[in-house]
Design a protein around this motif. Structure first.
Motif, PDB file in Angstrom:
ATOM      1  N   TRP A  75     -10.681  -0.128   3.244  1.00  0.00           N
ATOM      2  CA  TRP A  75     -11.965   0.540   3.448  1.00  0.00           C
ATOM      3  C   TRP A  75     -12.394   0.467   4.913  1.00  0.00           C
ATOM      4  O   TRP A  75     -12.915   1.441   5.474  1.00  0.00           O
ATOM      5  N   ALA A  76     -12.174  -0.661   5.564  1.00  0.00           N
ATOM      6  CA  ALA A  76     -12.600  -0.839   6.949  1.00  0.00           C
ATOM      7  C   ALA A  76     -11.874   0.107   7.903  1.00  0.00           C
ATOM      8  O   ALA A  76     -12.387   0.416   8.986  1.00  0.00           O
ATOM      9  N   ARG A  77     -10.711   0.569   7.523  1.00  0.00           N
ATOM     10  CA  ARG A  77      -9.984   1.543   8.345  1.00  0.00           C
ATOM     11  C   ARG A  77     -10.436   2.973   8.027  1.00  0.00           C
ATOM     12  O   ARG A  77     -10.553   3.806   8.922  1.00  0.00           O
ATOM     13  N   VAL A  78     -10.668   3.237   6.751  1.00  0.00           N
ATOM     14  CA  VAL A  78     -11.011   4.596   6.331  1.00  0.00           C
ATOM     15  C   VAL A  78     -12.450   4.951   6.704  1.00  0.00           C
ATOM     16  O   VAL A  78     -12.738   6.089   7.083  1.00  0.00           O
ATOM     17  N   GLU A  79     -13.361   3.977   6.622  1.00  0.00           N
ATOM     18  CA  GLU A  79     -14.761   4.217   6.964  1.00  0.00           C
ATOM     19  C   GLU A  79     -15.234   3.145   7.939  1.00  0.00           C
ATOM     20  O   GLU A  79     -16.025   2.266   7.598  1.00  0.00           O
ATOM     21  N   PRO A  80     -14.780   3.191   9.200  1.00  0.00           N
ATOM     22  CA  PRO A  80     -15.107   2.140  10.165  1.00  0.00           C
ATOM     23  C   PRO A  80     -16.586   2.092  10.527  1.00  0.00           C
ATOM     24  O   PRO A  80     -17.080   1.054  10.966  1.00  0.00           O
ATOM     25  N   GLU A  81     -17.277   3.200  10.380  1.00  0.00           N
ATOM     26  CA  GLU A  81     -18.723   3.252  10.548  1.00  0.00           C
ATOM     27  C   GLU A  81     -19.305   3.944   9.326  1.00  0.00           C
ATOM     28  O   GLU A  81     -18.644   4.790   8.712  1.00  0.00           O
ATOM     29  N   GLU A  82     -20.527   3.606   8.996  1.00  0.00           N
ATOM     30  CA  GLU A  82     -21.115   4.170   7.784  1.00  0.00           C
ATOM     31  C   GLU A  82     -21.147   5.696   7.846  1.00  0.00           C
ATOM     32  O   GLU A  82     -21.671   6.282   8.792  1.00  0.00           O
ATOM     33  N   GLY A  83     -20.527   6.312   6.845  1.00  0.00           N
ATOM     34  CA  GLY A  83     -20.511   7.760   6.755  1.00  0.00           C
ATOM     35  C   GLY A  83     -19.535   8.449   7.688  1.00  0.00           C
ATOM     36  O   GLY A  83     -19.422   9.672   7.684  1.00  0.00           O
ATOM     37  N   VAL A  84     -18.790   7.671   8.475  1.00  0.00           N
ATOM     38  CA  VAL A  84     -17.799   8.228   9.411  1.00  0.00           C
ATOM     39  C   VAL A  84     -16.416   7.862   8.891  1.00  0.00           C
ATOM     40  O   VAL A  84     -16.040   6.686   8.866  1.00  0.00           O
ATOM     41  N   PHE A  85     -15.658   8.862   8.482  1.00  0.00           N
ATOM     42  CA  PHE A  85     -14.351   8.628   7.885  1.00  0.00           C
ATOM     43  C   PHE A  85     -13.236   8.979   8.864  1.00  0.00           C
ATOM     44  O   PHE A  85     -13.323   9.977   9.590  1.00  0.00           O
ATOM     45  N   SER A  86     -12.208   8.140   8.867  1.00  0.00           N
ATOM     46  CA  SER A  86     -11.069   8.341   9.761  1.00  0.00           C
ATOM     47  C   SER A  86      -9.990   9.159   9.053  1.00  0.00           C
ATOM     48  O   SER A  86      -9.338   8.658   8.130  1.00  0.00           O
ATOM     49  N   GLN A  87      -9.793  10.392   9.498  1.00  0.00           N
ATOM     50  CA  GLN A  87      -8.735  11.207   8.913  1.00  0.00           C
ATOM     51  C   GLN A  87      -7.367  10.618   9.219  1.00  0.00           C
ATOM     52  O   GLN A  87      -6.444  10.707   8.399  1.00  0.00           O
ATOM     53  N   ALA A 136     -18.454   3.519  -3.985  1.00  0.00           N
ATOM     54  CA  ALA A 136     -18.068   4.715  -4.740  1.00  0.00           C
ATOM     55  C   ALA A 136     -17.875   5.913  -3.814  1.00  0.00           C
ATOM     56  O   ALA A 136     -16.981   6.734  -4.035  1.00  0.00           O
ATOM     57  N   ARG A 137     -18.702   6.014  -2.775  1.00  0.00           N
ATOM     58  CA  ARG A 137     -18.547   7.110  -1.805  1.00  0.00           C
ATOM     59  C   ARG A 137     -17.201   7.018  -1.092  1.00  0.00           C
ATOM     60  O   ARG A 137     -16.501   8.024  -0.913  1.00  0.00           O
ATOM     61  N   PHE A 138     -16.835   5.799  -0.691  1.00  0.00           N
ATOM     62  CA  PHE A 138     -15.520   5.593  -0.078  1.00  0.00           C
ATOM     63  C   PHE A 138     -14.402   5.969  -1.044  1.00  0.00           C
ATOM     64  O   PHE A 138     -13.448   6.682  -0.684  1.00  0.00           O
ATOM     65  N   CYS A 139     -14.493   5.513  -2.290  1.00  0.00           N
ATOM     66  CA  CYS A 139     -13.460   5.825  -3.283  1.00  0.00           C
ATOM     67  C   CYS A 139     -13.390   7.315  -3.558  1.00  0.00           C
ATOM     68  O   CYS A 139     -12.302   7.880  -3.734  1.00  0.00           O
ATOM     69  N   ASP A 140     -14.534   7.966  -3.603  1.00  0.00           N
ATOM     70  CA  ASP A 140     -14.568   9.412  -3.811  1.00  0.00           C
ATOM     71  C   ASP A 140     -13.845  10.133  -2.685  1.00  0.00           C
ATOM     72  O   ASP A 140     -13.028  11.038  -2.924  1.00  0.00           O
ATOM     73  N   LYS A 141     -14.139   9.749  -1.450  1.00  0.00           N
ATOM     74  CA  LYS A 141     -13.491  10.376  -0.295  1.00  0.00           C
ATOM     75  C   LYS A 141     -11.983  10.121  -0.307  1.00  0.00           C
ATOM     76  O   LYS A 141     -11.184  11.060  -0.138  1.00  0.00           O
ATOM     77  N   ALA A 142     -11.590   8.870  -0.521  1.00  0.00           N
ATOM     78  CA  ALA A 142     -10.165   8.538  -0.514  1.00  0.00           C
ATOM     79  C   ALA A 142      -9.431   9.233  -1.657  1.00  0.00           C
ATOM     80  O   ALA A 142      -8.338   9.789  -1.463  1.00  0.00           O
ATOM     81  N   ALA A 143     -10.028   9.234  -2.853  1.00  0.00           N
ATOM     82  CA  ALA A 143      -9.365   9.858  -4.006  1.00  0.00           C
ATOM     83  C   ALA A 143      -9.279  11.368  -3.855  1.00  0.00           C
ATOM     84  O   ALA A 143      -8.312  11.986  -4.309  1.00  0.00           O
ATOM     85  N   ARG A 144     -10.274  11.961  -3.220  1.00  0.00           N
ATOM     86  CA  ARG A 144     -10.237  13.410  -2.991  1.00  0.00           C
ATOM     87  C   ARG A 144      -9.102  13.781  -2.036  1.00  0.00           C
ATOM     88  O   ARG A 144      -8.433  14.805  -2.202  1.00  0.00           O
ATOM     89  N   GLU A 145      -8.886  12.929  -1.031  1.00  0.00           N
ATOM     90  CA  GLU A 145      -7.908  13.237   0.010  1.00  0.00           C
ATOM     91  C   GLU A 145      -6.488  12.815  -0.362  1.00  0.00           C
ATOM     92  O   GLU A 145      -5.519  13.439   0.087  1.00  0.00           O
ATOM     93  N   LEU A 146      -6.370  11.758  -1.157  1.00  0.00           N
ATOM     94  CA  LEU A 146      -5.053  11.211  -1.469  1.00  0.00           C
ATOM     95  C   LEU A 146      -4.542  11.744  -2.800  1.00  0.00           C
ATOM     96  O   LEU A 146      -5.315  11.979  -3.727  1.00  0.00           O
ATOM     97  N   SER A 147      -3.237  11.897  -2.899  1.00  0.00           N
ATOM     98  CA  SER A 147      -2.632  12.386  -4.141  1.00  0.00           C
ATOM     99  C   SER A 147      -1.292  11.711  -4.358  1.00  0.00           C
ATOM    100  O   SER A 147      -0.707  11.138  -3.434  1.00  0.00           O
ATOM    101  N   GLY A 148      -0.825  11.758  -5.619  1.00  0.00           N
ATOM    102  CA  GLY A 148       0.509  11.255  -5.910  1.00  0.00           C
ATOM    103  C   GLY A 148       0.540   9.910  -6.601  1.00  0.00           C
ATOM    104  O   GLY A 148       1.618   9.321  -6.731  1.00  0.00           O
ATOM    105  N   PHE A 149      -0.601   9.409  -7.076  1.00  0.00           N
ATOM    106  CA  PHE A 149      -0.609   8.121  -7.766  1.00  0.00           C
ATOM    107  C   PHE A 149      -1.129   8.298  -9.191  1.00  0.00           C
ATOM    108  O   PHE A 149      -2.024   9.101  -9.440  1.00  0.00           O
ATOM    109  N   GLN A 150      -0.539   7.533 -10.109  1.00  0.00           N
ATOM    110  CA  GLN A 150      -0.885   7.623 -11.527  1.00  0.00           C
ATOM    111  C   GLN A 150      -1.591   6.372 -12.052  1.00  0.00           C
ATOM    112  O   GLN A 150      -2.078   6.354 -13.179  1.00  0.00           O
ATOM    113  N   HIS A 151      -1.625   5.318 -11.254  1.00  0.00           N
ATOM    114  CA  HIS A 151      -2.384   4.105 -11.568  1.00  0.00           C
ATOM    115  C   HIS A 151      -3.170   3.721 -10.322  1.00  0.00           C
ATOM    116  O   HIS A 151      -2.696   3.922  -9.194  1.00  0.00           O
ATOM    117  N   ALA A 152      -4.352   3.143 -10.524  1.00  0.00           N
ATOM    118  CA  ALA A 152      -5.149   2.660  -9.405  1.00  0.00           C
ATOM    119  C   ALA A 152      -6.012   1.490  -9.857  1.00  0.00           C
ATOM    120  O   ALA A 152      -6.428   1.414 -11.016  1.00  0.00           O
TER     121      ALA A 152
END
Length: 428
Positions: A75-87, A136-152
């Motif tokens: 999470w600290a890499r994907v959202e290093p600042e609140e509301g700012v996501f690292s593509q 949940a916002r972080f998980c929503d962003k990551a899950a929207r962008e990531l694909s290819g997994f069947q368990h989490a």
């Protein structure tokens, strides 16, 4: 056939981002490691450079015969600042998933494994009522962008602070506490492992539920669960009430909240014996691992039985392992633990997979780099990977889906390339 596991049984190993990636400098743990004095034995630093070597490392896992890899999305890499996501970070984790899929390995991402972004900690961590929505916002962003997994997995060992916080707090003097809170910029309660009970049972369980729903909104067929730390507590005569009280306090509320999830991740390492004085310790006179836990592989099957009786939910063993230098004992521990799992399955316990902790010798939080759980050793000066015989033992069991597996021998060390696009067999 009597020693076979069910068809489709998931075989793999696990790691966590902060413990292997290195350079997780936007996280709360990174700040705590650098406090003077620190509650951590040593800083994580470059760890084992898994951030750069993921592709080669998962190739090693695949070459062993393992078919699943549980790792965490930091999470600290994907959202290093609140509301700012690292593509760039999101793209990295998609490459990690792709590296697994290219080698026939099932990726199993975990969305929170103890660490949070420093901005989350400075605003109270799990204690803050905003935590569930933020996670949940972080998980929503990551899950929207990531694909290819069947368990989490949503949150790793969600219940761990329920029984670890008191021990951790009692081991820290005022000087260490002050230094930690200065480095963190907040109360130590804001670091996950120190979360108060009420925060776990309120914000923690809510965060899991919101995260689960966010992930499944983008991946409806994905099997989503949380993982729990559950040790096998037995009782000497007259101490059963103490055991039952601790089980209820440490496990049952979480199990009740998670029982309708797709699976429950069970993480077990040892057993405790409840005493008539109210304490609980490992059995006297029995062997210990290098971190002081009783060497008792049968604990895993017992905790799986406990969870299944309480919930009826499918189980994946998301962590189980042995810490020490004697790799022959690690191999025996794995076989003995799996014999118990097999027996429990035969009894009707719905256990669907086994993920060994851990794939590599890595950074074990406050204990630093000393504990050796890994199937693969790492020389941190050279980043040389050394496959241990225990890795081949587990790989052979996995390939045969059976406890009856050929005898395997050791292999030489392997120097890995840091290139994400390097050799598909992991030999750099």
């Amino acid at each position: 056939m009597a020693s076979n596991f069910p068809k489709g049984f998931v075989w793999g190993a696990a790691t966590a981002a902060h413990q292997v990636e290195g350079g997780n400098c936007n996280s709360d743990a990174w700040a705590l490691e650098r406090a003077v004095p620190s509650i951590f034995r040593e800083p994580s630093g470059d760890a084992i450079d898994h951030w750069n070597r993921f592709s080669d490392d998962v190739a090693l896992l695949a070459a062993l015969g393992l078919k699943a890899y549980r790792f965490s999305v930091e999470w600290a890499r994907v959202e290093p600042e609140e509301g700012v996501f690292s593509q760039a970070a999101i793209d990295h984790y998609q490459r990690c998933i792709n590296a697994c899929l290219e080698r026939g390995v099932q990726p199993i991402p975990t969305f929170h494994h103890f660490t949070s972004p420093i901005w989350v900690a400075r605003d109270g961590g799990l204690v803050n009522a905003k935590f569930p929505e933020r996670f949940a916002r972080f998980c929503d962003k990551a899950a929207r962008e990531l694909s290819g997994f069947q368990h989490a997995c949503t949150i790793n060992e969600l219940n761990l602070p329920l029984f670890m916080r008191e021990k951790l707090v009692s081991a820290i003097n005022n000087e260490l506490k002050t230094a930690a809170e200065t480095a963190l910029g907040s109360s130590l309660d804001s670091f996950f492992l120190f979360s108060p009970r009420e925060a776990i049972l309120k914000q923690g369980l809510k965060a899991h539920a919101l995260a689960r729903d966010a992930i499944k909104a983008h991946h409806p067929s994905c099997q989503v669960g949380a993982t729990l730390s559950i040790q096998d507590e037995q009782a000497e005569p007259g101490a059963e009430a103490f055991r039952d009280e601790r089980n209820a306090q440490f496990y049952d509320e979480c199990l009740d909240a998670l029982k309708n999830d797709d699976f429950i991740g069970v993480q077990t390492y040892t057993r405790l014996i409840a005493r008539k004085d109210g304490t609980a310790t490992g059995a006297e006179g029995k062997p210990r691992t290098m971190i002081g836990w009783e060497d008792y592989p049968q604990a895993l099957a017992n905790t799986c039985r406990y969870v299944f009786v309480k919930t009826g939910a499918p189980i994946i063993v998301t962590e189980n392992g042995w810490a020490g230098y004697d790799d022959s004992r690690r191999s025996e521990f794995i076989r003995e633990a799996l014999a118990g799992v097999h027996e429990a399955i035969q009894e009707g316990v719905d256990i669907r997979g086994y993920l060994y902790w851990t794939l590599f010798d890595n950074y074990e939080w406050m204990s630093g780099y000393e504990p050796k759980f890994g199937l693969i050793g790492v020389d941190r000066e050279t980043q040389l990977r050394r496959i241990k015989p225990s890795a081949l033992v587990l790989g052979s069991i996995a390939q045969n889906n059976s406890l009856v597996a050929p005898v395997v021998e050791s292999v030489k060390a392997t120097k890995m390339s840091p290139d994400q696009e390097s050799s598909p067999v992991g030999i750099g």
